[in-house]
Design a protein around this motif. Structure first.
Motif, PDB file in Angstrom:
ATOM      1  N   LEU A  11       0.883  -1.112  -0.116  1.00  0.00           N
ATOM      2  CA  LEU A  11      -0.144  -0.055   0.191  1.00  0.00           C
ATOM      3  C   LEU A  11       0.699   1.291  -0.161  1.00  0.00           C
ATOM      4  N   PHE A  12       0.719   2.104  -0.916  1.00  0.00           N
ATOM      5  CA  PHE A  12       1.777   3.302  -1.114  1.00  0.00           C
ATOM      6  C   PHE A  12       0.552   4.571  -0.927  1.00  0.00           C
ATOM      7  N   LEU A  13       1.064   5.361   0.099  1.00  0.00           N
ATOM      8  CA  LEU A  13       0.452   6.537   0.462  1.00  0.00           C
ATOM      9  C   LEU A  13       0.826   7.897  -0.364  1.00  0.00           C
ATOM     10  N   GLY A  14      -0.304   8.218  -0.935  1.00  0.00           N
ATOM     11  CA  GLY A  14      -0.051   9.667  -1.622  1.00  0.00           C
ATOM     12  C   GLY A  14       0.416   9.488  -2.998  1.00  0.00           C
ATOM     13  N   GLY A  15      -0.666   9.457  -4.034  1.00  0.00           N
ATOM     14  CA  GLY A  15      -0.486   9.440  -5.434  1.00  0.00           C
ATOM     15  C   GLY A  15      -0.058  10.737  -6.217  1.00  0.00           C
ATOM     16  N   VAL A  16       1.048  11.408  -5.626  1.00  0.00           N
ATOM     17  CA  VAL A  16       1.485  12.360  -6.413  1.00  0.00           C
ATOM     18  C   VAL A  16       2.214  12.126  -7.624  1.00  0.00           C
ATOM     19  N   GLN A  17       2.453  13.044  -8.518  1.00  0.00           N
ATOM     20  CA  GLN A  17       2.974  12.602  -9.548  1.00  0.00           C
ATOM     21  C   GLN A  17       4.450  12.069  -9.565  1.00  0.00           C
ATOM     22  N   ARG A  18       5.348  12.569  -8.820  1.00  0.00           N
ATOM     23  CA  ARG A  18       6.532  11.803  -8.387  1.00  0.00           C
ATOM     24  C   ARG A  18       6.397  10.406  -8.086  1.00  0.00           C
ATOM     25  N   ALA A  19       5.321  10.045  -7.459  1.00  0.00           N
ATOM     26  CA  ALA A  19       5.225   8.472  -6.894  1.00  0.00           C
ATOM     27  C   ALA A  19       4.890   7.667  -8.307  1.00  0.00           C
ATOM     28  N   CYS A  20       4.783   8.283  -9.290  1.00  0.00           N
ATOM     29  CA  CYS A  20       4.381   7.388 -10.597  1.00  0.00           C
ATOM     30  C   CYS A  20       5.501   6.384 -10.718  1.00  0.00           C
ATOM     31  N   ALA A  21       6.800   6.872 -10.635  1.00  0.00           N
ATOM     32  CA  ALA A  21       8.026   6.179 -11.005  1.00  0.00           C
ATOM     33  C   ALA A  21       8.164   4.987  -9.960  1.00  0.00           C
ATOM     34  N   ILE A  22       7.739   5.475  -8.535  1.00  0.00           N
ATOM     35  CA  ILE A  22       7.857   4.224  -7.643  1.00  0.00           C
ATOM     36  C   ILE A  22       6.901   3.173  -7.874  1.00  0.00           C
ATOM     37  N   VAL A  23       5.608   3.401  -8.123  1.00  0.00           N
ATOM     38  CA  VAL A  23       4.585   2.279  -8.554  1.00  0.00           C
ATOM     39  C   VAL A  23       5.171   1.577  -9.490  1.00  0.00           C
ATOM     40  N   LYS A  24       5.502   2.415 -10.676  1.00  0.00           N
ATOM     41  CA  LYS A  24       5.675   1.535 -11.752  1.00  0.00           C
ATOM     42  C   LYS A  24       6.921   0.274 -11.319  1.00  0.00           C
ATOM     43  N   ARG A  25       7.864   1.041 -10.814  1.00  0.00           N
ATOM     44  CA  ARG A  25       9.328   0.195 -10.536  1.00  0.00           C
ATOM     45  C   ARG A  25       8.736  -0.981  -9.711  1.00  0.00           C
ATOM     46  N   ALA A  26       7.993  -0.832  -8.603  1.00  0.00           N
ATOM     47  CA  ALA A  26       7.280  -1.815  -7.600  1.00  0.00           C
ATOM     48  C   ALA A  26       6.650  -2.853  -8.284  1.00  0.00           C
ATOM     49  N   ARG A  27       5.911  -2.621  -9.323  1.00  0.00           N
ATOM     50  CA  ARG A  27       5.078  -3.490 -10.238  1.00  0.00           C
ATOM     51  C   ARG A  27       5.903  -4.110 -11.125  1.00  0.00           C
ATOM     52  N   GLU A  28       7.102  -3.557 -11.517  1.00  0.00           N
ATOM     53  CA  GLU A  28       8.096  -4.422 -12.352  1.00  0.00           C
ATOM     54  C   GLU A  28       8.957  -5.368 -11.374  1.00  0.00           C
ATOM     55  N   LEU A  29       8.911  -4.944 -10.144  1.00  0.00           N
ATOM     56  CA  LEU A  29       9.448  -6.223  -9.292  1.00  0.00           C
ATOM     57  C   LEU A  29       8.477  -7.108  -9.104  1.00  0.00           C
ATOM     58  N   GLY A  30       7.433  -7.324  -9.531  1.00  0.00           N
ATOM     59  CA  GLY A  30       6.390  -8.222  -9.232  1.00  0.00           C
ATOM     60  C   GLY A  30       5.393  -8.075  -7.965  1.00  0.00           C
ATOM     61  N   VAL A  31       5.301  -6.727  -7.591  1.00  0.00           N
ATOM     62  CA  VAL A  31       4.738  -6.542  -6.384  1.00  0.00           C
ATOM     63  C   VAL A  31       3.311  -5.939  -6.922  1.00  0.00           C
ATOM     64  N   TYR A  32       2.195  -5.974  -6.185  1.00  0.00           N
ATOM     65  CA  TYR A  32       0.889  -5.798  -6.278  1.00  0.00           C
ATOM     66  C   TYR A  32       0.775  -4.575  -5.454  1.00  0.00           C
ATOM     67  N   VAL A  33       0.760  -3.241  -6.263  1.00  0.00           N
ATOM     68  CA  VAL A  33       0.626  -1.998  -5.627  1.00  0.00           C
ATOM     69  C   VAL A  33      -0.832  -1.125  -5.621  1.00  0.00           C
ATOM     70  N   ALA A  34      -1.246  -0.963  -4.367  1.00  0.00           N
ATOM     71  CA  ALA A  34      -2.428  -0.016  -4.038  1.00  0.00           C
ATOM     72  C   ALA A  34      -2.016   1.171  -3.780  1.00  0.00           C
ATOM     73  N   VAL A  35      -2.380   2.215  -4.285  1.00  0.00           N
ATOM     74  CA  VAL A  35      -2.265   3.813  -3.900  1.00  0.00           C
ATOM     75  C   VAL A  35      -3.503   4.270  -3.309  1.00  0.00           C
ATOM     76  N   ALA A  36      -3.332   4.880  -2.014  1.00  0.00           N
ATOM     77  CA  ALA A  36      -4.158   5.311  -1.476  1.00  0.00           C
ATOM     78  C   ALA A  36      -4.240   6.860  -1.244  1.00  0.00           C
ATOM     79  N   ASP A  37      -5.204   7.672  -1.509  1.00  0.00           N
ATOM     80  CA  ASP A  37      -5.423   9.066  -1.097  1.00  0.00           C
ATOM     81  C   ASP A  37      -6.845   9.452  -1.252  1.00  0.00           C
TER      82      ASP A  37
END
Length: 440
Positions: A11-37
């Motif tokens: 669960l990633f908190l805060g879906g700001v623009q800069r967080a897009c790269a983190i969400v993409k990277r985590a998914r590339e690692l095979g992690v299921y990512v939920a973003v909350a705000d």
């Protein structure tokens, strides 16, 4: 190395623009990512496996969501206010967060940070004890210029230089509007070359990742979110590494910091290093530049810790982590010269992205977007991260980008502030770093 992360839920908190790269990277690692705000249209939610419409500060609701959905960990980036939220939610669901209460306190309370630095002989500027109730009287005895910043604010909001008593009183009132505590830190104004440096902590071992010099174009205020240019390694790296780095590492060890990222900001002048702030989140870090030169991306390590409790899920050779890069890097920030407007055209961006020196791009505004300064200190359009084997190659790449890329208004006029060329940033014989002769 990160195979064990596959199938984990973050669960990633805060879906700001800069967080897009983190969400993409985590998914590339095979992690299921939920973003909350609280925002249905947060940029990072577009790249997530799941968009969660819960305020990033609603601890009870976030905890309930995590327990119902078997979330393996919670993390965030770029927002100091969300660090204690991650820590508390993690405690309630029985999952670790890399930062403890003390680390978060030093990252969000500038007075506490300076007190601990003084205890461990880490250099910080003189600080004046001034409250919102008595500042007008106390300010009469201050030696100017001084720098003021809300104690509990982030992103340079409310920060400024005060040159005399009248200037101080005016800017103090404004700074207080950014502080929930109604507290402002006042300290001797520092001058010289501003820098940001990063550490990565892995199971109690402390590694310095990088040190970057920060340059701002003429006419822009000093107390701003973003410079026009960052260059790394810093020209002061050798002096820092020899004199101050051992003290900083000792402080972190004595305070019991074990995992995570820590960045420090300060000024260097005449071989003197002075810090004014610390953070314990992604923000000062340049993960894709670090990856090029060290082989490790801090995003991977923070995602790993969030879902497994370990920065590295298996043993690895960490000897490649060093701030003395086998090359040179920069981050160019394309910043609006206007407080508001509309972007009619963006030229050259697709071509620039294909350049071999470009390690990453973070785009905040696109063609057709409107922008407004609001309570921000500047409007950032785009950040481009570059790496090169030597000074000349980096300089050539930057000049090509400056010629190709521009944000234009409806009249075809550039919306951007003036750029800084590499030669300007390193003028008067000051080098970026003492890079090996074979590389210059």
């Amino acid at each position: 190395m990160f195979e064990s992360l596959k199938g984990k839920k973050l669960l990633f908190l805060g879906g700001v623009q800069r967080a897009c790269a983190i969400v993409k990277r985590a998914r590339e690692l095979g992690v299921y990512v939920a973003v909350a705000d609280y925002n249905e249209d947060s940029p990072a939610k577009k790249f997530a496996d799941e968009a969660v419409l819960i305020s990033a500060t609603d601890i009870d609701a976030l905890t309930e969501y995590c327990l119902k959905n078997n979330i393996d960990g919670v993390t965030t980036a770029y927002a100091d206010i969300l660090l204690p939220i991650c820590l508390e939610v993690g405690k309630r669901i029985g999952k670790p967060f890399y930062a403890d209460e003390l680390m978060i306190q030093l990252a969000t309370d500038k007075v506490a940070f300076k007190q601990y630095c003084e205890k461990y002989d880490v250099p910080v500027p003189k600080t004046y004890n001034i409250t919102a109730d008595d500042y007008k009287e106390t300010a009469k005895n201050i030696t100017y210029p001084v720098f003021i910043k809300p104690t509990d604010a982030s992103g340079s909001r409310g920060a400024d230089i005060c040159y005399d008593y009248d200037d101080f009183c005016k800017k103090m009132e404004y700074a207080l509007t950014f502080s929930k505590k109604r507290e402002v830190t006042v300290e001797d104004y520092l001058s010289g070359t501003e820098f940001i440096l990063d550490y990565i902590l892995i199971d109690g071992e402390i590694y310095m990742l990088s040190m970057a010099d920060r340059y701002t174009s003429k006419g822009r205020p000093i107390a701003i979110n973003n410079p026009n240019l960052m260059v790394l390694p810093s020209m002061n790296l050798e002096q820092y590494y020899k004199v101050v780095d051992p003290k900083v590492k000792n402080m972190f060890r004595e305070l019991g910091f074990k995992n995570g990222v820590i960045f420090l900001q300060g000024y260097a002048k005449d071989d003197k290093i002075t810090f004014y702030e610390m953070g314990c989140r992604l923000g000062g870090t340049w993960p894709y530049i670090d990856e090029v030169f060290s082989g490790f991306n801090p995003i991977d390590l923070l995602v790993s810790h969030a879902v497994t409790g370990k920065m590295l899920p298996e043993r690895a050779d960490l000897s490649t982590i060093t701030p003395f890069f086998n090359g040179i890097a920069s981050i160019i920030y394309f910043i609006s010269s206007q407080k508001s407007g509309k972007i009619a055209k963006l030229t050259g961006f697709e071509e620039v992205k294909r350049m071999p020196e470009v390690a990453a791009t973070i785009q905040y505004y696109r063609e057709g977007d409107s922008f407004e300064l609001g309570r921000m200190t500047d409007v950032l359009f785009l950040a481009i991260h570059l790496t090169a084997p030597n000074y000349n190659a980096l300089n050539l790449a930057m000049e090509q980008i400056y010629k190709k890329l521009d944000y234009l208004d409806e009249n075809g006029k550039s919306l951007m502030t003036s750029v800084i060329h590499l030669d300007e940033a390193t003028q008067h014989g000051v080098r970026v770093c003492k890079i090996k002769e074979s590389q210059t």
